[in-house]
Scaffold this motif. Structure first.
Motif, PDB file in Angstrom:
ATOM      1  N   ALA A 128       0.824  -1.202   0.000  1.00  0.00           N
ATOM      2  CA  ALA A 128       0.000   0.000   0.000  1.00  0.00           C
ATOM      3  C   ALA A 128       0.863   1.259   0.000  1.00  0.00           C
ATOM      4  O   ALA A 128       0.541   2.256  -0.655  1.00  0.00           O
ATOM      5  CB  ALA A 128      -0.931  -0.007   1.211  1.00  0.00           C
ATOM      6  N   GLY A 129       1.980   1.207   0.738  1.00  0.00           N
ATOM      7  CA  GLY A 129       2.866   2.359   0.796  1.00  0.00           C
ATOM      8  C   GLY A 129       3.540   2.643  -0.533  1.00  0.00           C
ATOM      9  O   GLY A 129       3.695   3.806  -0.933  1.00  0.00           O
ATOM     10  N   ILE A 130       3.955   1.592  -1.227  1.00  0.00           N
ATOM     11  CA  ILE A 130       4.580   1.767  -2.539  1.00  0.00           C
ATOM     12  C   ILE A 130       3.574   2.335  -3.531  1.00  0.00           C
ATOM     13  O   ILE A 130       3.896   3.227  -4.327  1.00  0.00           O
ATOM     14  CB  ILE A 130       5.161   0.426  -3.039  1.00  0.00           C
ATOM     15  N   GLU A 131       2.341   1.841  -3.473  1.00  0.00           N
ATOM     16  CA  GLU A 131       1.307   2.349  -4.382  1.00  0.00           C
ATOM     17  C   GLU A 131       1.022   3.824  -4.096  1.00  0.00           C
ATOM     18  O   GLU A 131       0.828   4.613  -5.022  1.00  0.00           O
ATOM     19  CB  GLU A 131       0.047   1.508  -4.240  1.00  0.00           C
ATOM     20  N   PHE A 155      14.296   2.596   0.446  1.00  0.00           N
ATOM     21  CA  PHE A 155      14.422   1.281   1.068  1.00  0.00           C
ATOM     22  C   PHE A 155      13.140   0.490   0.825  1.00  0.00           C
ATOM     23  O   PHE A 155      12.051   0.942   1.182  1.00  0.00           O
ATOM     24  CB  PHE A 155      14.679   1.413   2.576  1.00  0.00           C
ATOM     25  N   ALA A 156      13.271  -0.683   0.219  1.00  0.00           N
ATOM     26  CA  ALA A 156      12.112  -1.527  -0.058  1.00  0.00           C
ATOM     27  C   ALA A 156      12.541  -2.982  -0.047  1.00  0.00           C
ATOM     28  O   ALA A 156      13.602  -3.316  -0.571  1.00  0.00           O
ATOM     29  CB  ALA A 156      11.496  -1.169  -1.408  1.00  0.00           C
ATOM     30  N   MET A 157      11.710  -3.826   0.553  1.00  0.00           N
ATOM     31  CA  MET A 157      11.990  -5.258   0.521  1.00  0.00           C
ATOM     32  C   MET A 157      11.402  -5.908  -0.724  1.00  0.00           C
ATOM     33  O   MET A 157      11.934  -6.886  -1.225  1.00  0.00           O
ATOM     34  CB  MET A 157      11.417  -5.924   1.776  1.00  0.00           C
ATOM     35  N   ASP A 158      10.286  -5.386  -1.222  1.00  0.00           N
ATOM     36  CA  ASP A 158       9.660  -5.951  -2.417  1.00  0.00           C
ATOM     37  C   ASP A 158      10.197  -5.227  -3.643  1.00  0.00           C
ATOM     38  O   ASP A 158       9.586  -4.300  -4.173  1.00  0.00           O
ATOM     39  CB  ASP A 158       8.139  -5.821  -2.324  1.00  0.00           C
ATOM     40  N   VAL A 159      11.375  -5.655  -4.073  1.00  0.00           N
ATOM     41  CA  VAL A 159      12.067  -4.935  -5.143  1.00  0.00           C
ATOM     42  C   VAL A 159      11.304  -5.030  -6.455  1.00  0.00           C
ATOM     43  O   VAL A 159      11.295  -4.087  -7.252  1.00  0.00           O
ATOM     44  CB  VAL A 159      13.508  -5.457  -5.292  1.00  0.00           C
ATOM     45  N   TYR A 160      10.646  -6.146  -6.690  1.00  0.00           N
ATOM     46  CA  TYR A 160       9.889  -6.310  -7.938  1.00  0.00           C
ATOM     47  C   TYR A 160       8.757  -5.287  -8.002  1.00  0.00           C
ATOM     48  O   TYR A 160       8.588  -4.583  -9.002  1.00  0.00           O
ATOM     49  CB  TYR A 160       9.328  -7.732  -8.019  1.00  0.00           C
ATOM     50  N   LEU A 161       7.987  -5.177  -6.920  1.00  0.00           N
ATOM     51  CA  LEU A 161       6.877  -4.225  -6.882  1.00  0.00           C
ATOM     52  C   LEU A 161       7.383  -2.792  -6.952  1.00  0.00           C
ATOM     53  O   LEU A 161       6.827  -1.953  -7.664  1.00  0.00           O
ATOM     54  CB  LEU A 161       6.049  -4.438  -5.618  1.00  0.00           C
TER      55      LEU A 161
END
Length: 287
Positions: free
Chosen positions: A54-57, A74-80
């Motif tokens: 939700a934060g990335i969106e 900083f992101a753990m879901d690099v694909y998203l």
């Protein structure tokens, strides 16, 4: 630790803290850069959380990358994150720290038993042995492969996904290892064009990467275990390679173990390229 280093160096970060309701920016409808703590003006964040879907969106909707406000995301879901935040006109570089999959799983098991501040707090794990947990309750086996190829945690993965993950990392990632943090951060700084050798850089290096006495302390690096400032250090038993516990977890994360071994080889290979790039930067400065 990497986040702490870049806070210390004065970079503006995008991370979970940026949308913490305590600071009043979690419902902003435009990008804002702010200092969360008046007592530490070096800490600078943008008002988005790039550690959740939700934060990335939301960050994509507010135009995080086009705004140019964040120096590092900083992101753990690099694909998203790559899919949602970047485009051909706004490109980035992926700098990734990797950890032995068994060490990560062990840390997660013990950490989330007591981490009441985490969204994924699991007090019921206190009554389990780690082999039982790994066999029956760990829902993110082969976590790294799944994250790299963009699969959900409950999706199956196979050797074809492993091959794709290897290729993506080889072509797009500057890899670092949590077992060699100083070297990893130094390489990242070369790519970022940061000076780690001036007085400020040396102070940050000594504070966060200096040699410390050996102790049983671990830092989680889980996508589903967020980072609360100063609250995710946790002492726990360490299961050595060859132990029954280690072997069970390694077997159940076999694709991740293969990928991690490949990453360690790539870490060695990239040193030559990054050292050459650093040398070119020094020559350009001298000119």
């Amino acid at each position: 630790t990497a986040k702490r280093v870049y806070e210390c160096l004065g970079l503006t970060l995008a991370n979970r803290l940026g949308a913490d309701p305590r600071f009043g920016h979690h419902q902003d409808e435009e990008m804002v850069k702010f200092q969360p703590y008046s007592s530490n003006p070096e800490l600078k964040y943008v008002n988005v959380d790039t550690t959740s879907k939700a934060g990335i969106e939301r960050a994509a909707r507010l135009g995080l990358v086009p705004s140019g406000m964040a120096d590092i995301i900083f992101a753990m879901d690099v694909y998203l994150a790559a899919d949602q935040l970047f485009d051909p006109d706004h490109k980035g570089r992926i700098l990734a720290l990797f950890r032995n999959p068994v060490d990560r799983a062990v840390s997660k098991f013990y950490y989330l038993q007591t981490a009441t501040w985490e969204r994924t707090y699991r007090p019921e794990w206190k009554d389990m042995g780690i082999v039982e947990w790994a066999t029956n309750h760990n829902l993110d086996e082969n976590f790294i492969v799944k994250k790299i190829v963009g699969k959900k945690l409950n999706d199956p993965v196979d050797i074809a996904d492993l091959i794709v993950a290897k290729d993506i990392i080889r072509r797009h990632f500057v890899v670092g290892l949590m077992t060699d943090m100083e070297e990893s951060i130094s390489r990242f700084n070369v790519i970022l064009g940061l000076n780690f050798e001036d007085a400020k850089g040396q102070a940050c290096k000594e504070q966060y990467l200096g040699v410390k006495k050996e102790k049983k302390v671990d830092i989680t690096a889980d996508a589903d275990a967020g980072n609360v400032e100063g609250m995710n250090s946790h002492s726990h038993p360490k299961h050595e390679p060859g132990s029954p516990e280690y072997n069970v977890i390694a077997e159940r994360n076999a694709l991740d173990m293969i990928l991690y071994n490949y990453i360690t080889l790539l870490f060695s290979e990239q040193k030559v390229v990054i050292d050459a790039y650093a040398s070119m930067q020094e020559q350009n400065v001298q000119l």
